[in-house]
Design an enzyme around this catalytic site. Structure first.
Site, PDB file in Angstrom:
ATOM      1  N   ASP A   9       0.850  -1.191   0.000  1.00  0.00           N
ATOM      2  CA  ASP A   9       0.000   0.000   0.000  1.00  0.00           C
ATOM      3  C   ASP A   9       0.891   1.249   0.000  1.00  0.00           C
ATOM      4  O   ASP A   9       1.712   1.429   0.908  1.00  0.00           O
ATOM      5  CB  ASP A   9      -0.861  -0.036   1.271  1.00  0.00           C
ATOM      6  CG  ASP A   9      -1.863   1.095   1.325  1.00  0.00           C
ATOM      7  OD1 ASP A   9      -1.687   2.115   0.630  1.00  0.00           O
ATOM      8  OD2 ASP A   9      -2.831   0.954   2.085  1.00  0.00           O
ATOM      9  N   ILE A  10       0.717   2.096  -0.985  1.00  0.00           N
ATOM     10  CA  ILE A  10       1.594   3.268  -1.115  1.00  0.00           C
ATOM     11  C   ILE A  10       1.461   4.231   0.066  1.00  0.00           C
ATOM     12  O   ILE A  10       2.410   4.950   0.387  1.00  0.00           O
ATOM     13  CB  ILE A  10       1.345   3.991  -2.458  1.00  0.00           C
ATOM     14  CG1 ILE A  10       2.524   4.914  -2.776  1.00  0.00           C
ATOM     15  CG2 ILE A  10       0.021   4.742  -2.463  1.00  0.00           C
ATOM     16  CD1 ILE A  10       2.552   5.414  -4.209  1.00  0.00           C
ATOM     17  N   ASN A  23      -7.240  12.691 -10.335  1.00  0.00           N
ATOM     18  CA  ASN A  23      -7.951  13.147 -11.536  1.00  0.00           C
ATOM     19  C   ASN A  23      -7.808  14.658 -11.581  1.00  0.00           C
ATOM     20  O   ASN A  23      -7.366  15.279 -10.612  1.00  0.00           O
ATOM     21  CB  ASN A  23      -9.423  12.713 -11.525  1.00  0.00           C
ATOM     22  CG  ASN A  23     -10.149  13.219 -10.303  1.00  0.00           C
ATOM     23  OD1 ASN A  23     -10.281  14.423 -10.097  1.00  0.00           O
ATOM     24  ND2 ASN A  23     -10.590  12.317  -9.441  1.00  0.00           N
ATOM     25  N   GLY A  31      -9.347   4.219  -5.698  1.00  0.00           N
ATOM     26  CA  GLY A  31      -7.982   3.705  -5.841  1.00  0.00           C
ATOM     27  C   GLY A  31      -6.970   4.411  -4.947  1.00  0.00           C
ATOM     28  O   GLY A  31      -7.240   4.705  -3.776  1.00  0.00           O
ATOM     29  N   VAL A  32      -5.812   4.697  -5.512  1.00  0.00           N
ATOM     30  CA  VAL A  32      -4.730   5.362  -4.782  1.00  0.00           C
ATOM     31  C   VAL A  32      -5.199   6.709  -4.232  1.00  0.00           C
ATOM     32  O   VAL A  32      -4.917   7.062  -3.079  1.00  0.00           O
ATOM     33  CB  VAL A  32      -3.523   5.598  -5.725  1.00  0.00           C
ATOM     34  CG1 VAL A  32      -2.458   6.439  -5.048  1.00  0.00           C
ATOM     35  CG2 VAL A  32      -2.925   4.264  -6.169  1.00  0.00           C
ATOM     36  N   ASP A  33      -5.902   7.444  -5.052  1.00  0.00           N
ATOM     37  CA  ASP A  33      -6.400   8.773  -4.686  1.00  0.00           C
ATOM     38  C   ASP A  33      -7.256   8.694  -3.413  1.00  0.00           C
ATOM     39  O   ASP A  33      -7.078   9.472  -2.466  1.00  0.00           O
ATOM     40  CB  ASP A  33      -7.224   9.306  -5.869  1.00  0.00           C
ATOM     41  CG  ASP A  33      -7.408  10.806  -5.836  1.00  0.00           C
ATOM     42  OD1 ASP A  33      -6.784  11.463  -4.980  1.00  0.00           O
ATOM     43  OD2 ASP A  33      -8.174  11.311  -6.681  1.00  0.00           O
ATOM     44  N   SER A 121      -2.409   5.230 -13.924  1.00  0.00           N
ATOM     45  CA  SER A 121      -3.380   4.879 -14.984  1.00  0.00           C
ATOM     46  C   SER A 121      -3.750   3.398 -15.056  1.00  0.00           C
ATOM     47  O   SER A 121      -4.620   3.026 -15.846  1.00  0.00           O
ATOM     48  CB  SER A 121      -2.918   5.340 -16.378  1.00  0.00           C
ATOM     49  OG  SER A 121      -3.022   6.739 -16.511  1.00  0.00           O
ATOM     50  N   GLY A 123      -5.337   1.463 -13.039  1.00  0.00           N
ATOM     51  CA  GLY A 123      -6.500   1.025 -12.266  1.00  0.00           C
ATOM     52  C   GLY A 123      -7.764   1.509 -12.948  1.00  0.00           C
ATOM     53  O   GLY A 123      -8.113   1.056 -14.036  1.00  0.00           O
ATOM     54  N   TYR A 125      -8.308   4.010 -14.654  1.00  0.00           N
ATOM     55  CA  TYR A 125      -8.091   4.545 -15.999  1.00  0.00           C
ATOM     56  C   TYR A 125      -7.742   3.484 -17.047  1.00  0.00           C
ATOM     57  O   TYR A 125      -7.532   3.807 -18.228  1.00  0.00           O
ATOM     58  CB  TYR A 125      -7.037   5.662 -15.977  1.00  0.00           C
ATOM     59  CG  TYR A 125      -7.565   6.984 -15.450  1.00  0.00           C
ATOM     60  CD1 TYR A 125      -8.913   7.159 -15.137  1.00  0.00           C
ATOM     61  CD2 TYR A 125      -6.725   8.089 -15.268  1.00  0.00           C
ATOM     62  CE1 TYR A 125      -9.399   8.362 -14.653  1.00  0.00           C
ATOM     63  CE2 TYR A 125      -7.215   9.306 -14.795  1.00  0.00           C
ATOM     64  CZ  TYR A 125      -8.550   9.433 -14.483  1.00  0.00           C
ATOM     65  OH  TYR A 125      -9.032  10.636 -14.020  1.00  0.00           O
TER      66      TYR A 125
HETATM   67  N1  AR6 Z   1      -1.308   1.483  -2.973  1.00  0.00           N
HETATM   68  C1  AR6 Z   1      -0.650   1.131  -4.103  1.00  0.00           C
HETATM   69  N2  AR6 Z   1      -1.261   0.889  -5.270  1.00  0.00           N
HETATM   70  C2  AR6 Z   1      -2.615   0.994  -5.290  1.00  0.00           C
HETATM   71  C3  AR6 Z   1      -3.383   1.361  -4.151  1.00  0.00           C
HETATM   72  C4  AR6 Z   1      -2.672   1.606  -2.949  1.00  0.00           C
HETATM   73  N3  AR6 Z   1      -3.289   1.963  -1.819  1.00  0.00           N
HETATM   74  N4  AR6 Z   1      -4.697   1.406  -4.515  1.00  0.00           N
HETATM   75  C5  AR6 Z   1      -4.749   1.075  -5.822  1.00  0.00           C
HETATM   76  N5  AR6 Z   1      -3.503   0.813  -6.283  1.00  0.00           N
HETATM   77  P1  AR6 Z   1      -5.867   3.914  -9.644  1.00  0.00           P
HETATM   78  P2  AR6 Z   1      -5.641   5.430 -12.155  1.00  0.00           P
HETATM   79  C6  AR6 Z   1      -3.063   0.460  -7.657  1.00  0.00           C
HETATM   80  O1  AR6 Z   1      -7.236   3.470 -10.021  1.00  0.00           O
HETATM   81  O2  AR6 Z   1      -5.820   4.199 -12.974  1.00  0.00           O
HETATM   82  C7  AR6 Z   1      -9.238   7.601  -9.038  1.00  0.00           C
HETATM   83  O3  AR6 Z   1     -10.631   7.589  -8.860  1.00  0.00           O
HETATM   84  C8  AR6 Z   1      -4.098  -0.066  -8.604  1.00  0.00           C
HETATM   85  O4  AR6 Z   1      -4.214  -1.475  -8.450  1.00  0.00           O
HETATM   86  O5  AR6 Z   1      -5.640   4.359  -8.255  1.00  0.00           O
HETATM   87  O6  AR6 Z   1      -4.572   6.399 -12.537  1.00  0.00           O
HETATM   88  C9  AR6 Z   1      -8.713   8.993  -9.313  1.00  0.00           C
HETATM   89  O7  AR6 Z   1      -9.425   9.992  -8.653  1.00  0.00           O
HETATM   90  C10 AR6 Z   1      -3.499   0.313  -9.955  1.00  0.00           C
HETATM   91  O8  AR6 Z   1      -2.510  -0.611 -10.368  1.00  0.00           O
HETATM   92  O9  AR6 Z   1      -5.369   5.123 -10.591  1.00  0.00           O
HETATM   93  C11 AR6 Z   1      -8.875   9.091 -10.814  1.00  0.00           C
HETATM   94  O10 AR6 Z   1     -10.204   9.453 -11.137  1.00  0.00           O
HETATM   95  C12 AR6 Z   1      -2.779   1.619  -9.679  1.00  0.00           C
HETATM   96  O11 AR6 Z   1      -2.645   1.678  -8.252  1.00  0.00           O
HETATM   97  C13 AR6 Z   1      -8.621   7.694 -11.288  1.00  0.00           C
HETATM   98  O12 AR6 Z   1      -8.938   6.843 -10.194  1.00  0.00           O
HETATM   99  C14 AR6 Z   1      -3.504   2.861 -10.183  1.00  0.00           C
HETATM  100  O13 AR6 Z   1      -4.892   2.710  -9.997  1.00  0.00           O
HETATM  101  C15 AR6 Z   1      -7.170   7.470 -11.636  1.00  0.00           C
HETATM  102  O14 AR6 Z   1      -7.032   6.164 -12.145  1.00  0.00           O
END
Ligand code: AR6
Length: 171
Positions: A9-10, A23, A31-33, A121, A123, A125
């Site tokens: 987990d980041i 975003n 997700g991460v956000d 991107s 997740g 995206y």
């Molecule tokens: N720690 C590490 N990696 C993670 C975590 C975490 N806690 N949570 C998810 N991942 P994403 P995007 C991975 O969806 O595709 C949001 O709603 C996940 O498995 O977080 O850039 C924003 O507000 C994936 O491999 O980001 C934007 O609207 C990676 O992190 C949109 O999602 C990125 O997934 C951005 O989408």
């Protein structure tokens, strides 16, 4: 710059700066956000709102990056960047690589020596994971930066293994 690959987990990374896959609205998401805002707390959201009220009235463009406080996260700063939404019929990979480069540029201005990146991107995206890894490593390896360590945080062990394979592939 040293590139490290880790799983987990980041939001648990003890680094100078944690990169957020945000975003363009900068006010949180999934997700991460979602995790970063949940752990970082209201200070992070307040700093994002300030940016939206001032210099980023129209939001943060795709491929660019901006820093805020990290609130309660074990880091000094969050660097928010906006990855492109994956589209099979157009090549947006330069924008994806730009997220890494722009984040490092912001880290340089801050004086951050260690930076943790998520797989931007890959997740919500929809970017195919293996290519997201390839783009991330291409951008990080080519970057001209003062950052000493970039830690790419893969969410689970299977993605970590994939990233290790990509990193060890002959260029
Ligand atoms: N720690 C590490 N990696 C993670 C975590 C975490 N806690 N949570 C998810 N991942 P994403 P995007 C991975 O969806 O595709 C949001 O709603 C996940 O498995 O977080 O850039 C924003 O507000 C994936 O491999 O980001 C934007 O609207 C990676 O992190 C949109 O999602 C990125 O997934 C951005 O989408």
């Amino acid at each position: 710059m040293q590139i490290e690959l880790v799983a987990g987990d980041i939001t648990e990374r003890h680094v100078d700066a944690i990169v957020n896959a945000a975003n363009s609205g900068l006010l949180g998401g999934a997700g991460v956000d979602g995790a970063i805002h949940r752990v970082g707390g209201p200070e992070v959201l307040a700093a994002c709102r300030e940016l939206r009220a001032g210099p980023l009235r129209d939001g943060l463009p795709t491929g660019q990056a901006v820093a805020t406080t990290a609130g309660r996260l074990p880091a000094r700063w969050v660097i928010h960047t906006v990855g492109p939404v994956y589209a099979a019929d157009s090549d947006r990979s330069a924008l994806l690589r730009s997220c890494y480069v722009a984040s490092l540029r912001v880290a340089d201005v801050l004086g951050a020596a260690t930076v943790a990146f998520p797989l931007i991107s890959a997740g919500v995206y929809g970017w195919p994971v293996q290519d997201a890894i390839r783009q991330a490593l291409t951008a990080l390896r080519a970057a001209d930066t003062w950052v000493a360590t970039a830690r790419l945080v893969l969410f689970d062990d299977s993605r970590l293994e994939l990233a290790q394979q990509v990193l060890n592939q002959p260029r």
